[in-house]
Design a protein around this motif. Structure first.
Motif, PDB file in Angstrom:
ATOM      1  N   TYR A 169      14.606 -22.047  37.776  1.00  0.00           N
ATOM      2  CA  TYR A 169      15.901 -21.408  38.028  1.00  0.00           C
ATOM      3  C   TYR A 169      15.737 -19.962  38.505  1.00  0.00           C
ATOM      4  N   ASN A 170      14.494 -19.527  38.747  1.00  0.00           N
ATOM      5  CA  ASN A 170      14.229 -18.134  39.085  1.00  0.00           C
ATOM      6  C   ASN A 170      14.696 -17.187  37.983  1.00  0.00           C
ATOM      7  N   TYR A 171      14.636 -17.672  36.759  1.00  0.00           N
ATOM      8  CA  TYR A 171      15.038 -16.845  35.625  1.00  0.00           C
ATOM      9  C   TYR A 171      13.976 -15.793  35.341  1.00  0.00           C
ATOM     10  N   PHE A 172      12.729 -16.207  35.337  1.00  0.00           N
ATOM     11  CA  PHE A 172      11.624 -15.281  35.089  1.00  0.00           C
ATOM     12  C   PHE A 172      11.129 -14.764  36.436  1.00  0.00           C
ATOM     13  N   HIS A 173      11.707 -13.619  36.801  1.00  0.00           N
ATOM     14  CA  HIS A 173      11.492 -13.074  38.142  1.00  0.00           C
ATOM     15  C   HIS A 173      11.575 -11.556  38.051  1.00  0.00           C
ATOM     16  N   PHE A 174      10.817 -10.864  38.875  1.00  0.00           N
ATOM     17  CA  PHE A 174      10.790  -9.396  38.787  1.00  0.00           C
ATOM     18  C   PHE A 174      12.136  -8.764  39.120  1.00  0.00           C
ATOM     19  N   SER A 175      13.021  -9.520  39.797  1.00  0.00           N
ATOM     20  CA  SER A 175      14.331  -8.962  40.151  1.00  0.00           C
ATOM     21  C   SER A 175      15.390  -9.205  39.080  1.00  0.00           C
ATOM     22  N   ASN A 176      15.054  -9.928  38.012  1.00  0.00           N
ATOM     23  CA  ASN A 176      16.016 -10.169  36.937  1.00  0.00           C
ATOM     24  C   ASN A 176      15.980  -8.974  35.977  1.00  0.00           C
ATOM     25  N   HIS A 177      16.559  -7.875  36.425  1.00  0.00           N
ATOM     26  CA  HIS A 177      16.443  -6.599  35.712  1.00  0.00           C
ATOM     27  C   HIS A 177      17.088  -6.645  34.330  1.00  0.00           C
ATOM     28  N   LEU A 200       0.711  -6.731  15.666  1.00  0.00           N
ATOM     29  CA  LEU A 200       1.214  -6.414  17.000  1.00  0.00           C
ATOM     30  C   LEU A 200       1.546  -7.715  17.728  1.00  0.00           C
ATOM     31  N   ARG A 201       2.563  -7.690  18.536  1.00  0.00           N
ATOM     32  CA  ARG A 201       3.056  -8.851  19.296  1.00  0.00           C
ATOM     33  C   ARG A 201       3.457 -10.002  18.374  1.00  0.00           C
ATOM     34  N   PHE A 202       3.959  -9.650  17.216  1.00  0.00           N
ATOM     35  CA  PHE A 202       4.501 -10.679  16.320  1.00  0.00           C
ATOM     36  C   PHE A 202       5.754 -11.309  16.930  1.00  0.00           C
ATOM     37  N   MET A 203       6.577 -10.482  17.558  1.00  0.00           N
ATOM     38  CA  MET A 203       7.827 -10.960  18.131  1.00  0.00           C
ATOM     39  C   MET A 203       7.580 -11.799  19.371  1.00  0.00           C
ATOM     40  N   GLY A 204       8.354 -12.869  19.507  1.00  0.00           N
ATOM     41  CA  GLY A 204       8.244 -13.689  20.702  1.00  0.00           C
ATOM     42  C   GLY A 204       9.497 -14.507  20.946  1.00  0.00           C
ATOM     43  N   LEU A 205       9.699 -14.903  22.185  1.00  0.00           N
ATOM     44  CA  LEU A 205      10.779 -15.802  22.568  1.00  0.00           C
ATOM     45  C   LEU A 205      10.169 -17.047  23.191  1.00  0.00           C
ATOM     46  N   SER A 206      10.895 -18.144  23.147  1.00  0.00           N
ATOM     47  CA  SER A 206      10.429 -19.423  23.689  1.00  0.00           C
ATOM     48  C   SER A 206      11.513 -20.000  24.592  1.00  0.00           C
ATOM     49  N   TYR A 207      11.094 -20.525  25.742  1.00  0.00           N
ATOM     50  CA  TYR A 207      12.042 -21.108  26.691  1.00  0.00           C
ATOM     51  C   TYR A 207      11.523 -22.452  27.195  1.00  0.00           C
ATOM     52  N   GLU A 208      12.463 -23.290  27.572  1.00  0.00           N
ATOM     53  CA  GLU A 208      12.117 -24.538  28.229  1.00  0.00           C
ATOM     54  C   GLU A 208      11.438 -24.234  29.566  1.00  0.00           C
ATOM     55  N   LYS A 209      10.478 -25.060  29.929  1.00  0.00           N
ATOM     56  CA  LYS A 209       9.774 -24.854  31.189  1.00  0.00           C
ATOM     57  C   LYS A 209      10.712 -25.007  32.384  1.00  0.00           C
ATOM     58  N   PHE A 210      11.799 -25.751  32.191  1.00  0.00           N
ATOM     59  CA  PHE A 210      12.821 -25.879  33.235  1.00  0.00           C
ATOM     60  C   PHE A 210      13.263 -24.515  33.761  1.00  0.00           C
ATOM     61  N   ALA A 211      13.284 -23.508  32.858  1.00  0.00           N
ATOM     62  CA  ALA A 211      13.815 -22.192  33.227  1.00  0.00           C
ATOM     63  C   ALA A 211      13.031 -21.558  34.367  1.00  0.00           C
ATOM     64  N   MET A 212      11.776 -21.926  34.529  1.00  0.00           N
ATOM     65  CA  MET A 212      10.979 -21.359  35.619  1.00  0.00           C
ATOM     66  C   MET A 212      11.549 -21.738  36.984  1.00  0.00           C
ATOM     67  N   HIS A 219      13.178 -20.013  19.993  1.00  0.00           N
ATOM     68  CA  HIS A 219      13.533 -20.841  21.143  1.00  0.00           C
ATOM     69  C   HIS A 219      14.968 -20.557  21.580  1.00  0.00           C
ATOM     70  N   GLY A 220      15.209 -20.646  22.869  1.00  0.00           N
ATOM     71  CA  GLY A 220      16.551 -20.397  23.368  1.00  0.00           C
ATOM     72  C   GLY A 220      16.681 -20.722  24.842  1.00  0.00           C
ATOM     73  N   GLY A 221      17.735 -20.175  25.427  1.00  0.00           N
ATOM     74  CA  GLY A 221      18.043 -20.410  26.832  1.00  0.00           C
ATOM     75  C   GLY A 221      19.353 -21.138  26.993  1.00  0.00           C
ATOM     76  N   GLY A 222      20.068 -20.845  28.082  1.00  0.00           N
ATOM     77  CA  GLY A 222      21.336 -21.503  28.351  1.00  0.00           C
ATOM     78  C   GLY A 222      22.513 -20.807  27.704  1.00  0.00           C
ATOM     79  N   ASN A 223      23.645 -21.488  27.707  1.00  0.00           N
ATOM     80  CA  ASN A 223      24.885 -20.888  27.201  1.00  0.00           C
ATOM     81  C   ASN A 223      25.655 -21.853  26.310  1.00  0.00           C
ATOM     82  N   ALA A 224      24.955 -22.800  25.697  1.00  0.00           N
ATOM     83  CA  ALA A 224      25.620 -23.737  24.788  1.00  0.00           C
ATOM     84  C   ALA A 224      25.994 -23.024  23.495  1.00  0.00           C
ATOM     85  N   PRO A 225      26.983 -23.551  22.745  1.00  0.00           N
ATOM     86  CA  PRO A 225      27.402 -22.907  21.498  1.00  0.00           C
ATOM     87  C   PRO A 225      26.463 -23.214  20.333  1.00  0.00           C
ATOM     88  N   GLY A 226      25.189 -23.032  20.556  1.00  0.00           N
ATOM     89  CA  GLY A 226      24.190 -23.224  19.508  1.00  0.00           C
ATOM     90  C   GLY A 226      23.298 -22.002  19.469  1.00  0.00           C
TER      91      GLY A 226
END
Length: 494
Positions: free
Chosen positions: A86-94, A72-84, A346-353
């Motif tokens: 940007y208000n990316y992780f927010h209850f209104s980001n539906h 259980l909870r094998f799946m996960g995503l990783s983000y740069e701490k910078f993303a915090m 790992h991810g985040g952003g819109n670069a072509p990678g």
């Protein structure tokens, strides 16, 4: 940067003859809704459609022997701490919440290289993207509650102080509560001594342990029972010289999870192509074996807490292409078979990678091809991995089996062959009363759009409406199915 051509390779005479012979064999199969009439259309009971192109006949046998597990909870995503910031992780980001929830119950890791650059600012006056405030932490907590995900939270070991890290963790514990899986102190500390590192030429493993211990002691004074993980090593040959020695140096009660990163190669390398990405990865197998053996000796679970296709942001036109959809399924099953508790892509952003979900300034743009592979993998569910034996001739394919808690079996077959379709006779060693198939497809390996699962796309808002599964016809302990070239199939057996 190397790109994958859209031109399909020319069929060899041998493959043409092989394909012709196997196509003849296909017409003899019953139960999958196949027909040799080119005007054939799927019947109303939702059977599989007619294959197009060379077809190879194969067999897949599901063994009774367990070979591992998908916890259980094998799946996960990783983000740069910078993303915090940007208000990316927010209850209104539906939209983001919906995309996370579509992947089931998972683990969000906050870290990356920016974890050792971002400073905690306790007075909520963060004005730059190198500051994280209590308000950012509360927003993250609300996001986690909305998604149902847990969090691995990274704090700055390189440029912060033990006192500031401890104050930050106290806020994290208070805000995240049960959604906090653990605290990571530093990111890829094994590279701090590199020429462009935080302590160039003046950094050793004992230096790291001394600094890490001082941060840990301060954190536990502020939050006595917080779970701590580590060491989030960059990987490669540092597993034996850094990751496992770290686990051996700390008391087993000092960490709850051993963490390691993995990238197959550099995204800047000309050899980081689609064909290389989807090819077998002996390096991964070797590293997982070393980690699994060491973690068992330490009696500590391990997790690949940051990973993706190629490092340095990925390879443009490869890491963001349909090749990543197919690759990541093999990768995830490989990590599970290697004994890991889970992964964080790992991810985040819109670069072509690489990034499973593309975003800009806190706004979700789209689910990238890799996301489809993650989603398709999660559709197989958690459970016990069973040994499989796949005989598929020259077709480049892999097969996996997951037995779920209800006793059903989900089979995942990944056909990475660019030309040859595969028709399988599946032996399950159990009576089958119902069998269905869902399929993930894409235009070609280089395609950066057009990926579908059972004919459906994942929309920007996380909505996803796949067609009903195709019906397979069971015959005792067997059934047959068709796996198109460059596709993955999820076959559910009950």
């Amino acid at each position: 940067m190397s790109h994958v051509s859209n031109v399909r390779p020319t069929l060899s005479r041998r493959r043409l003859l092989h394909g012709a012979a196997s196509f003849t064999a296909l017409s003899l199969l019953q139960g999958c809704g196949y027909a040799t009439n080119p005007n054939y259309h799927p019947p109303s009971d939702n059977q599989l459609p007619l294959p197009s192109g060379p077809v190879v006949q194969g067999t897949l046998t599901v063994m009774r022997n367990p070979s591992g597990a998908i916890p259980l909870r094998f799946m996960g995503l990783s983000y740069e701490k910078f993303a915090m910031s940007y208000n990316y992780f927010h209850f209104s980001n539906h939209n983001l919440i919906a995309l996370f929830r579509l992947l089931g119950d998972g683990v969000l890791r906050i870290g990356g290289g920016s974890a050792d650059q971002v400073l905690f600012t306790p007075n909520n006056e963060g004005a730059t993207h190198e500051q994280v405030t209590p308000a950012n932490i509360k927003a993250l907590a609300a996001f986690l509650q909305a998604t149902g995900w847990l969090c691995l939270y990274g704090v700055n070991l390189a440029t912060s102080t033990p006192a500031l890290a401890a104050e930050e963790v106290a806020h994290v514990v208070a805000a995240l509560g049960p959604n906090l899986l653990g605290i990571a102190i530093g990111n890829e500390s094994d590279e701090y001594g590199l020429p462009n590192g935080f302590f160039p030429g003046n950094w050793t493993f004992p230096d790291f342990l001394t600094r890490w211990d001082s941060f840990r002691a301060a954190i536990l004074q502020a939050a006595p029972h917080v779970p701590i993980t580590g060491p989030d090593t960059a990987g490669g040959n540092h597993i034996s010289t850094w990751t496992l020695p770290f686990g051996q140096s700390v008391n087993q009660s000092e960490i709850t999870l051993l963490t390691q990163h993995y990238y197959r190669a550099s995204g800047a390398s000309t050899t980081s192509t689609a064909s290389f990405l989807i090819s077998p990865d002996p390096q991964l197998t070797g590293e997982l074996t070393t980690l699994n053996t060491g973690a068992k000796q330490l009696s500590i679970p391990y997790r690949i807490s940051e990973c993706n296709s190629f490092g340095n942001g990925g390879a443009a036109g490869v890491s963001d292409s349909y090749a990543s959809s197919l690759w990541v399924i093999d990768f995830l099953f490989g990590v599970a078979l290697g004994g890991s508790a889970g992964v964080n892509m790992h991810g985040g952003g819109n670069a072509p990678g690489y990034t499973p979900i593309a975003d800009h300034s806190g706004v979700v743009l789209e689910a990238r091809p890799e996301y489809y592979g993650l989603l398709f993998f999660t559709m197989a569910g958690a459970g016990t991995l069973l040994e499989t034996r796949l005989l598929a001739g020259t077709v480049d394919a892999n097969a996996y089996a997951v037995r779920n808690a209800n006793g059903g079996v989900n089979l995942m077959v990944v056909n990475k062959d660019t030309l040859q379709n595969l028709t399988l006779t599946i032996e399950t060693n159990r009576s089958i009363w119902r069998a269905t198939q869902q399929t993930m497809t894409g235009p070609n390996l280089a395609a950066t759009s057009g990926v579908t699962i059972q004919g459906a796309v994942v929309n920007q808002d996380g909505s996803f409406s796949p067609a009903s599964p195709n019906t397979l016809t069971p015959s005792g302990t067997q059934t047959t199915c068709y796996i198109p070239a460059l596709s993955a199939a999820l076959i559910s057996i009950n």
